[in-house]
Design an enzyme around this catalytic site. Sequence first.
Site, PDB file in Angstrom:
ATOM      1  N   HIS A  81       0.790  -1.194  -0.014  1.00  0.00           N
ATOM      2  CA  HIS A  81       0.026  -0.044  -0.149  1.00  0.00           C
ATOM      3  C   HIS A  81       0.843   1.313   0.053  1.00  0.00           C
ATOM      4  O   HIS A  81       1.574   1.581   0.914  1.00  0.00           O
ATOM      5  CB  HIS A  81      -0.746  -0.139   1.471  1.00  0.00           C
ATOM      6  N   ARG A  82       0.813   2.268  -1.206  1.00  0.00           N
ATOM      7  CA  ARG A  82       1.574   3.042  -1.196  1.00  0.00           C
ATOM      8  C   ARG A  82       3.150   2.723  -1.154  1.00  0.00           C
ATOM      9  O   ARG A  82       3.868   3.686  -0.680  1.00  0.00           O
ATOM     10  CB  ARG A  82       1.138   4.338  -0.372  1.00  0.00           C
ATOM     11  N   GLU A  86       0.863  -0.718  -4.627  1.00  0.00           N
ATOM     12  CA  GLU A  86      -0.629   0.280  -4.770  1.00  0.00           C
ATOM     13  C   GLU A  86      -0.154   1.737  -4.752  1.00  0.00           C
ATOM     14  O   GLU A  86       0.721   2.052  -3.899  1.00  0.00           O
ATOM     15  CB  GLU A  86      -1.470  -0.145  -3.737  1.00  0.00           C
ATOM     16  N   ASP A 116      -1.313   6.150  -5.927  1.00  0.00           N
ATOM     17  CA  ASP A 116      -2.397   6.905  -6.073  1.00  0.00           C
ATOM     18  C   ASP A 116      -1.977   7.695  -7.119  1.00  0.00           C
ATOM     19  O   ASP A 116      -0.812   8.489  -7.192  1.00  0.00           O
ATOM     20  CB  ASP A 116      -2.604   7.452  -4.890  1.00  0.00           C
ATOM     21  N   HIS A 137      -1.008  10.708  -2.547  1.00  0.00           N
ATOM     22  CA  HIS A 137      -2.257  10.137  -2.183  1.00  0.00           C
ATOM     23  C   HIS A 137      -3.462  11.460  -1.863  1.00  0.00           C
ATOM     24  O   HIS A 137      -4.405  11.463  -2.451  1.00  0.00           O
ATOM     25  CB  HIS A 137      -2.175   9.580  -0.665  1.00  0.00           C
ATOM     26  N   GLU A 194      -4.865   3.567  -8.057  1.00  0.00           N
ATOM     27  CA  GLU A 194      -5.967   4.354  -7.942  1.00  0.00           C
ATOM     28  C   GLU A 194      -6.053   5.753  -8.224  1.00  0.00           C
ATOM     29  O   GLU A 194      -5.231   6.316  -8.055  1.00  0.00           O
ATOM     30  CB  GLU A 194      -6.004   4.419  -6.090  1.00  0.00           C
ATOM     31  N   LYS A 220      -7.342   9.197  -8.013  1.00  0.00           N
ATOM     32  CA  LYS A 220      -7.890  10.181  -7.056  1.00  0.00           C
ATOM     33  C   LYS A 220      -8.719  10.895  -7.457  1.00  0.00           C
ATOM     34  O   LYS A 220      -8.573  12.320  -7.629  1.00  0.00           O
ATOM     35  CB  LYS A 220      -6.860  10.737  -6.304  1.00  0.00           C
ATOM     36  N   ASP A 233       0.310  -1.878   4.397  1.00  0.00           N
ATOM     37  CA  ASP A 233       1.494  -0.950   4.729  1.00  0.00           C
ATOM     38  C   ASP A 233       2.776  -1.715   4.894  1.00  0.00           C
ATOM     39  O   ASP A 233       3.925  -1.312   4.729  1.00  0.00           O
ATOM     40  CB  ASP A 233       1.163  -0.085   5.810  1.00  0.00           C
TER      41      ASP A 233
END
Length: 244
Positions: A7-8, A34, A36, A49, A110, A112, A230
């Site tokens: 995640h990120r 992942e 954003d 993000h 993702e 945004k 994370d």
Amino acid sequence: MTLILAHRGSAGTHPENTMESFKAAEKAGADGIELDVHFSKDGEIVVIHDNTVDRTTDGTGYINQLTLAELKKLKANYHYKHFFNKASRIPTLREVFEWLSGNQLLCNIELKNSDQPHEGLEDKVIELIKEFNLVTRTFISSFNHYSLVYINNQYPEMETAPLYNDILYKPWEYAKTLGSIGIHPKYKVITNEMIETAIENGIAVRPYTINKEKDMKRFIQANCSAIITDYPEKAVKLRAKIKR
């Protein structure tokens, strides 16, 4: 096997959505990352993000009111300065794709665009995906489900998955109404029975953001398609232990 998506990047231990974080995820053995994306003021696709740079950098202001050159001056590891000697920068999606070209990691992008429209973001992102021949290694998620319907209609070769954080009735059926073949629920709103039924119906299940070991264990044992975390290093080690 349950895939581990960082995640990120390795956001639990590194500055989120930076190349350092993504490289740490690869080193940890994650199956994918992942990230954003937003548009900068001058129409560049940047990886960050929030709608503003305030939380994650030493700057202030809205992403869509700052040019790429202005964004590149900011320190994206500002809050980690005691742990990283060199300043991290906000990467462009192109920079991330150049790096992905040298490995086999999956990439969950993702969009945004749920509270800011970012008109044309879908087309620009997919144009870049195709330029780097990453169609089979990327899938697109968003809380803006209209955006996903647009992608599914215009680019049926792309895989999409709606993000959601409330309980949905038969989410696998909802995903199909969008034309999606995956769902990305908040981990608290998906049951093991839902996971099993969704997968039986051809819908991949990739809940977010799973950071506690007991939750990781639950989803891995439930044979969930993937988990978004994370802490990819912790998840990879736990998966190896469970799957022995």
